[in-house]
Design a protein around this motif. Structure first.
Motif, PDB file in Angstrom:
ATOM      1  N   THR A 286       0.828  -1.208   0.000  1.00  0.00           N
ATOM      2  CA  THR A 286       0.000   0.000   0.000  1.00  0.00           C
ATOM      3  C   THR A 286       0.858   1.251   0.000  1.00  0.00           C
ATOM      4  OG1 THR A 286      -1.801  -1.138   1.146  1.00  0.00           O
ATOM      5  CG2 THR A 286      -1.788   1.258   1.255  1.00  0.00           C
ATOM      6  N   ARG A 287       1.926   1.250   0.800  1.00  0.00           N
ATOM      7  CA  ARG A 287       2.782   2.434   0.882  1.00  0.00           C
ATOM      8  C   ARG A 287       3.484   2.711  -0.451  1.00  0.00           C
ATOM      9  NH1 ARG A 287       8.006   2.859   2.485  1.00  0.00           N
ATOM     10  NH2 ARG A 287       8.047   0.770   3.399  1.00  0.00           N
TER      11      ARG A 287
ATOM     12  N   GLN B 179       0.888   3.755  -3.175  1.00  0.00           N
ATOM     13  CA  GLN B 179       0.452   5.142  -3.008  1.00  0.00           C
ATOM     14  C   GLN B 179       1.545   6.122  -3.420  1.00  0.00           C
ATOM     15  OE1 GLN B 179      -0.804   5.290   1.096  1.00  0.00           O
ATOM     16  NE2 GLN B 179      -2.870   4.519   0.637  1.00  0.00           N
TER      17      GLN B 179
ATOM     18  N   ARG C  21       1.504   6.304  -7.201  1.00  0.00           N
ATOM     19  CA  ARG C  21       0.356   7.085  -7.655  1.00  0.00           C
ATOM     20  C   ARG C  21       0.572   8.575  -7.409  1.00  0.00           C
ATOM     21  NH1 ARG C  21      -5.585   4.964  -6.971  1.00  0.00           N
ATOM     22  NH2 ARG C  21      -5.674   6.545  -8.571  1.00  0.00           N
ATOM     23  N   ARG C  22       1.184   8.890  -6.270  1.00  0.00           N
ATOM     24  CA  ARG C  22       1.429  10.287  -5.932  1.00  0.00           C
ATOM     25  C   ARG C  22       2.412  10.922  -6.930  1.00  0.00           C
ATOM     26  NH1 ARG C  22       3.314   9.409  -1.302  1.00  0.00           N
ATOM     27  NH2 ARG C  22       1.274   9.202  -0.277  1.00  0.00           N
TER      28      ARG C  22
END
Length: 346
Positions: A309-310, A313, A316-317
């Motif tokens: 998840t980290r 994300q 995506r960021r």
């Protein structure tokens, strides 16, 4: 073309093409069991004599029919079935023999594997196509010729040496394999249907906390599952996006680290029902980064899902920043203009 006297076999790669991305269903399984009961009854035999209630023989049948509820084909080792149900290989053979005699399922073998059954549902819409593309058989009369041959002809080696006329002991069990009834929707009803203790209405929490609570409950359930069939039932309940199934199959059957394989169901859940082809590519980028780290001997101090998840994300960021960052335009050269002076008239 295969000879009619030969054992019907297929290769793992050809079979796997039909198994990837399939969605198993307890509802379809129940329908198949009803069809089987009807066929055996019409043949003048008692279904419950062949498959007594609350016996391991019936659990074997239940497992096979569930695996066939997707694309109409599955492969599994006789010992795996025995271990899954907790019975002897002889019990597995007896259940398979009765299933084969019903005429609804083709029982074949794996050519490049050890002692694995290959089951094909004859009533499935894919049956002829499977026969052509997996077994390379176009004349279906060949199948009938083999099935009418010697008893046990296409039984894997692990069980072919067993006395085929011996009747297994009907071992009593507490119940059948529990199936999750709702294989299409995800949400409060799905969780409550799995465990009645989830009474979210009584919880005085906001929607965001509700979402986190459900997510954690489902992930805990997936993490505690060690049975592959049970895991398939669960993901068919909780997944609603084809890309979730695609990621699960990619991790389970691809060349990835064992820790990623073990967390495949949870990672598929985490990409969400709103996953798009674009975000799926970002998902694979995160998976590849973790895979390289693990293969290099890296130690994950947090859980694999949390690390995924980290990283996901972060990817995506970065993509969003690149997308929103305005392009720097070079200033245009400005030509200096002089005022016009009519010196002739002057």
């Amino acid at each position: 073309m295969k000879s009619a006297s030969a054992i019907i076999t297929a290769y793992n790669y050809d079979i796997q093409k039909y198994m990837e991305g399939q969605r198993l269903s307890t509802k379809v399984k129940k329908s198949l069991l009803d069809q089987l009961e009807k066929a055996i009854t019409e043949a003048g035999e008692s279904f419950y004599k062949l498959f007594p209630r609350n016996t391991k023989r019936t659990e074997v049948l239940d497992s096979i029919m569930y695996l066939l509820s997707g694309n109409g084909i599955c492969k599994i080792e006789s010992k795996t079935l025995a271990n899954k149900v907790g019975c002897s290989v002889r019990t597995v053979y007896t259940a398979v023999r009765h299933l084969k005699e019903s005429g609804l399922v083709l029982v074949a073998g794996l050519a490049d594997g050890q002692n694995k059954y290959v089951f094909v549902l004859k009533s499935h819409a894919n049956f002829k196509q499977i026969m052509h593309e997996v077994f390379f058989i176009d004349d279906l009369s060949e199948i009938e010729a083999v099935e009418n041959g010697k008893s046990g002809e296409n039984v894997p080696a692990a069980v072919s040496s067993i006395d085929q006329n011996a009747e297994p002991i009907a071992e009593q069990v507490a119940g059948h394999i529990a199936g999750l009834e709702n294989a299409e929707t995800v949400g409060i009803q799905g969780v409550e249907g799995t465990n009645p203790s989830f009474n979210l209405i009584s919880l005085n929490i906001n929607k965001q906390e509700n979402k986190i609570y459900i997510q954690n409950a489902i992930e805990n359930e997936l993490a505690e599952t060690t049975d592959h069939q049970k895991e398939l039932e669960q993901i068919n309940t909780y997944y609603t996006n084809d890309l979730q199934f695609k990621l699960y199959n990619e991790l389970k059957y691809g060349q990835y680290h064992q820790q990623l394989k073990q967390n495949a169901s949870i990672l598929g859940l985490r990409i969400g029902s709103n996953c798009t082809p674009k975000s799926y590519i970002q998902t694979l980028q995160a998976v590849i980064k973790i895979n390289k780290f693990l293969i290099a001997g890296g130690v994950v101090r947090e859980s694999i899902p949390a690390l995924f998840t980290r990283i996901y994300q972060d990817i995506r960021r970065v993509c969003e920043v690149k997308k929103q960052k305005p392009k720097v335009r070079e200033p245009k050269e400005r030509t200096r203009t002089l005022p016009f002076y009519d010196w002739l008239n002057e």
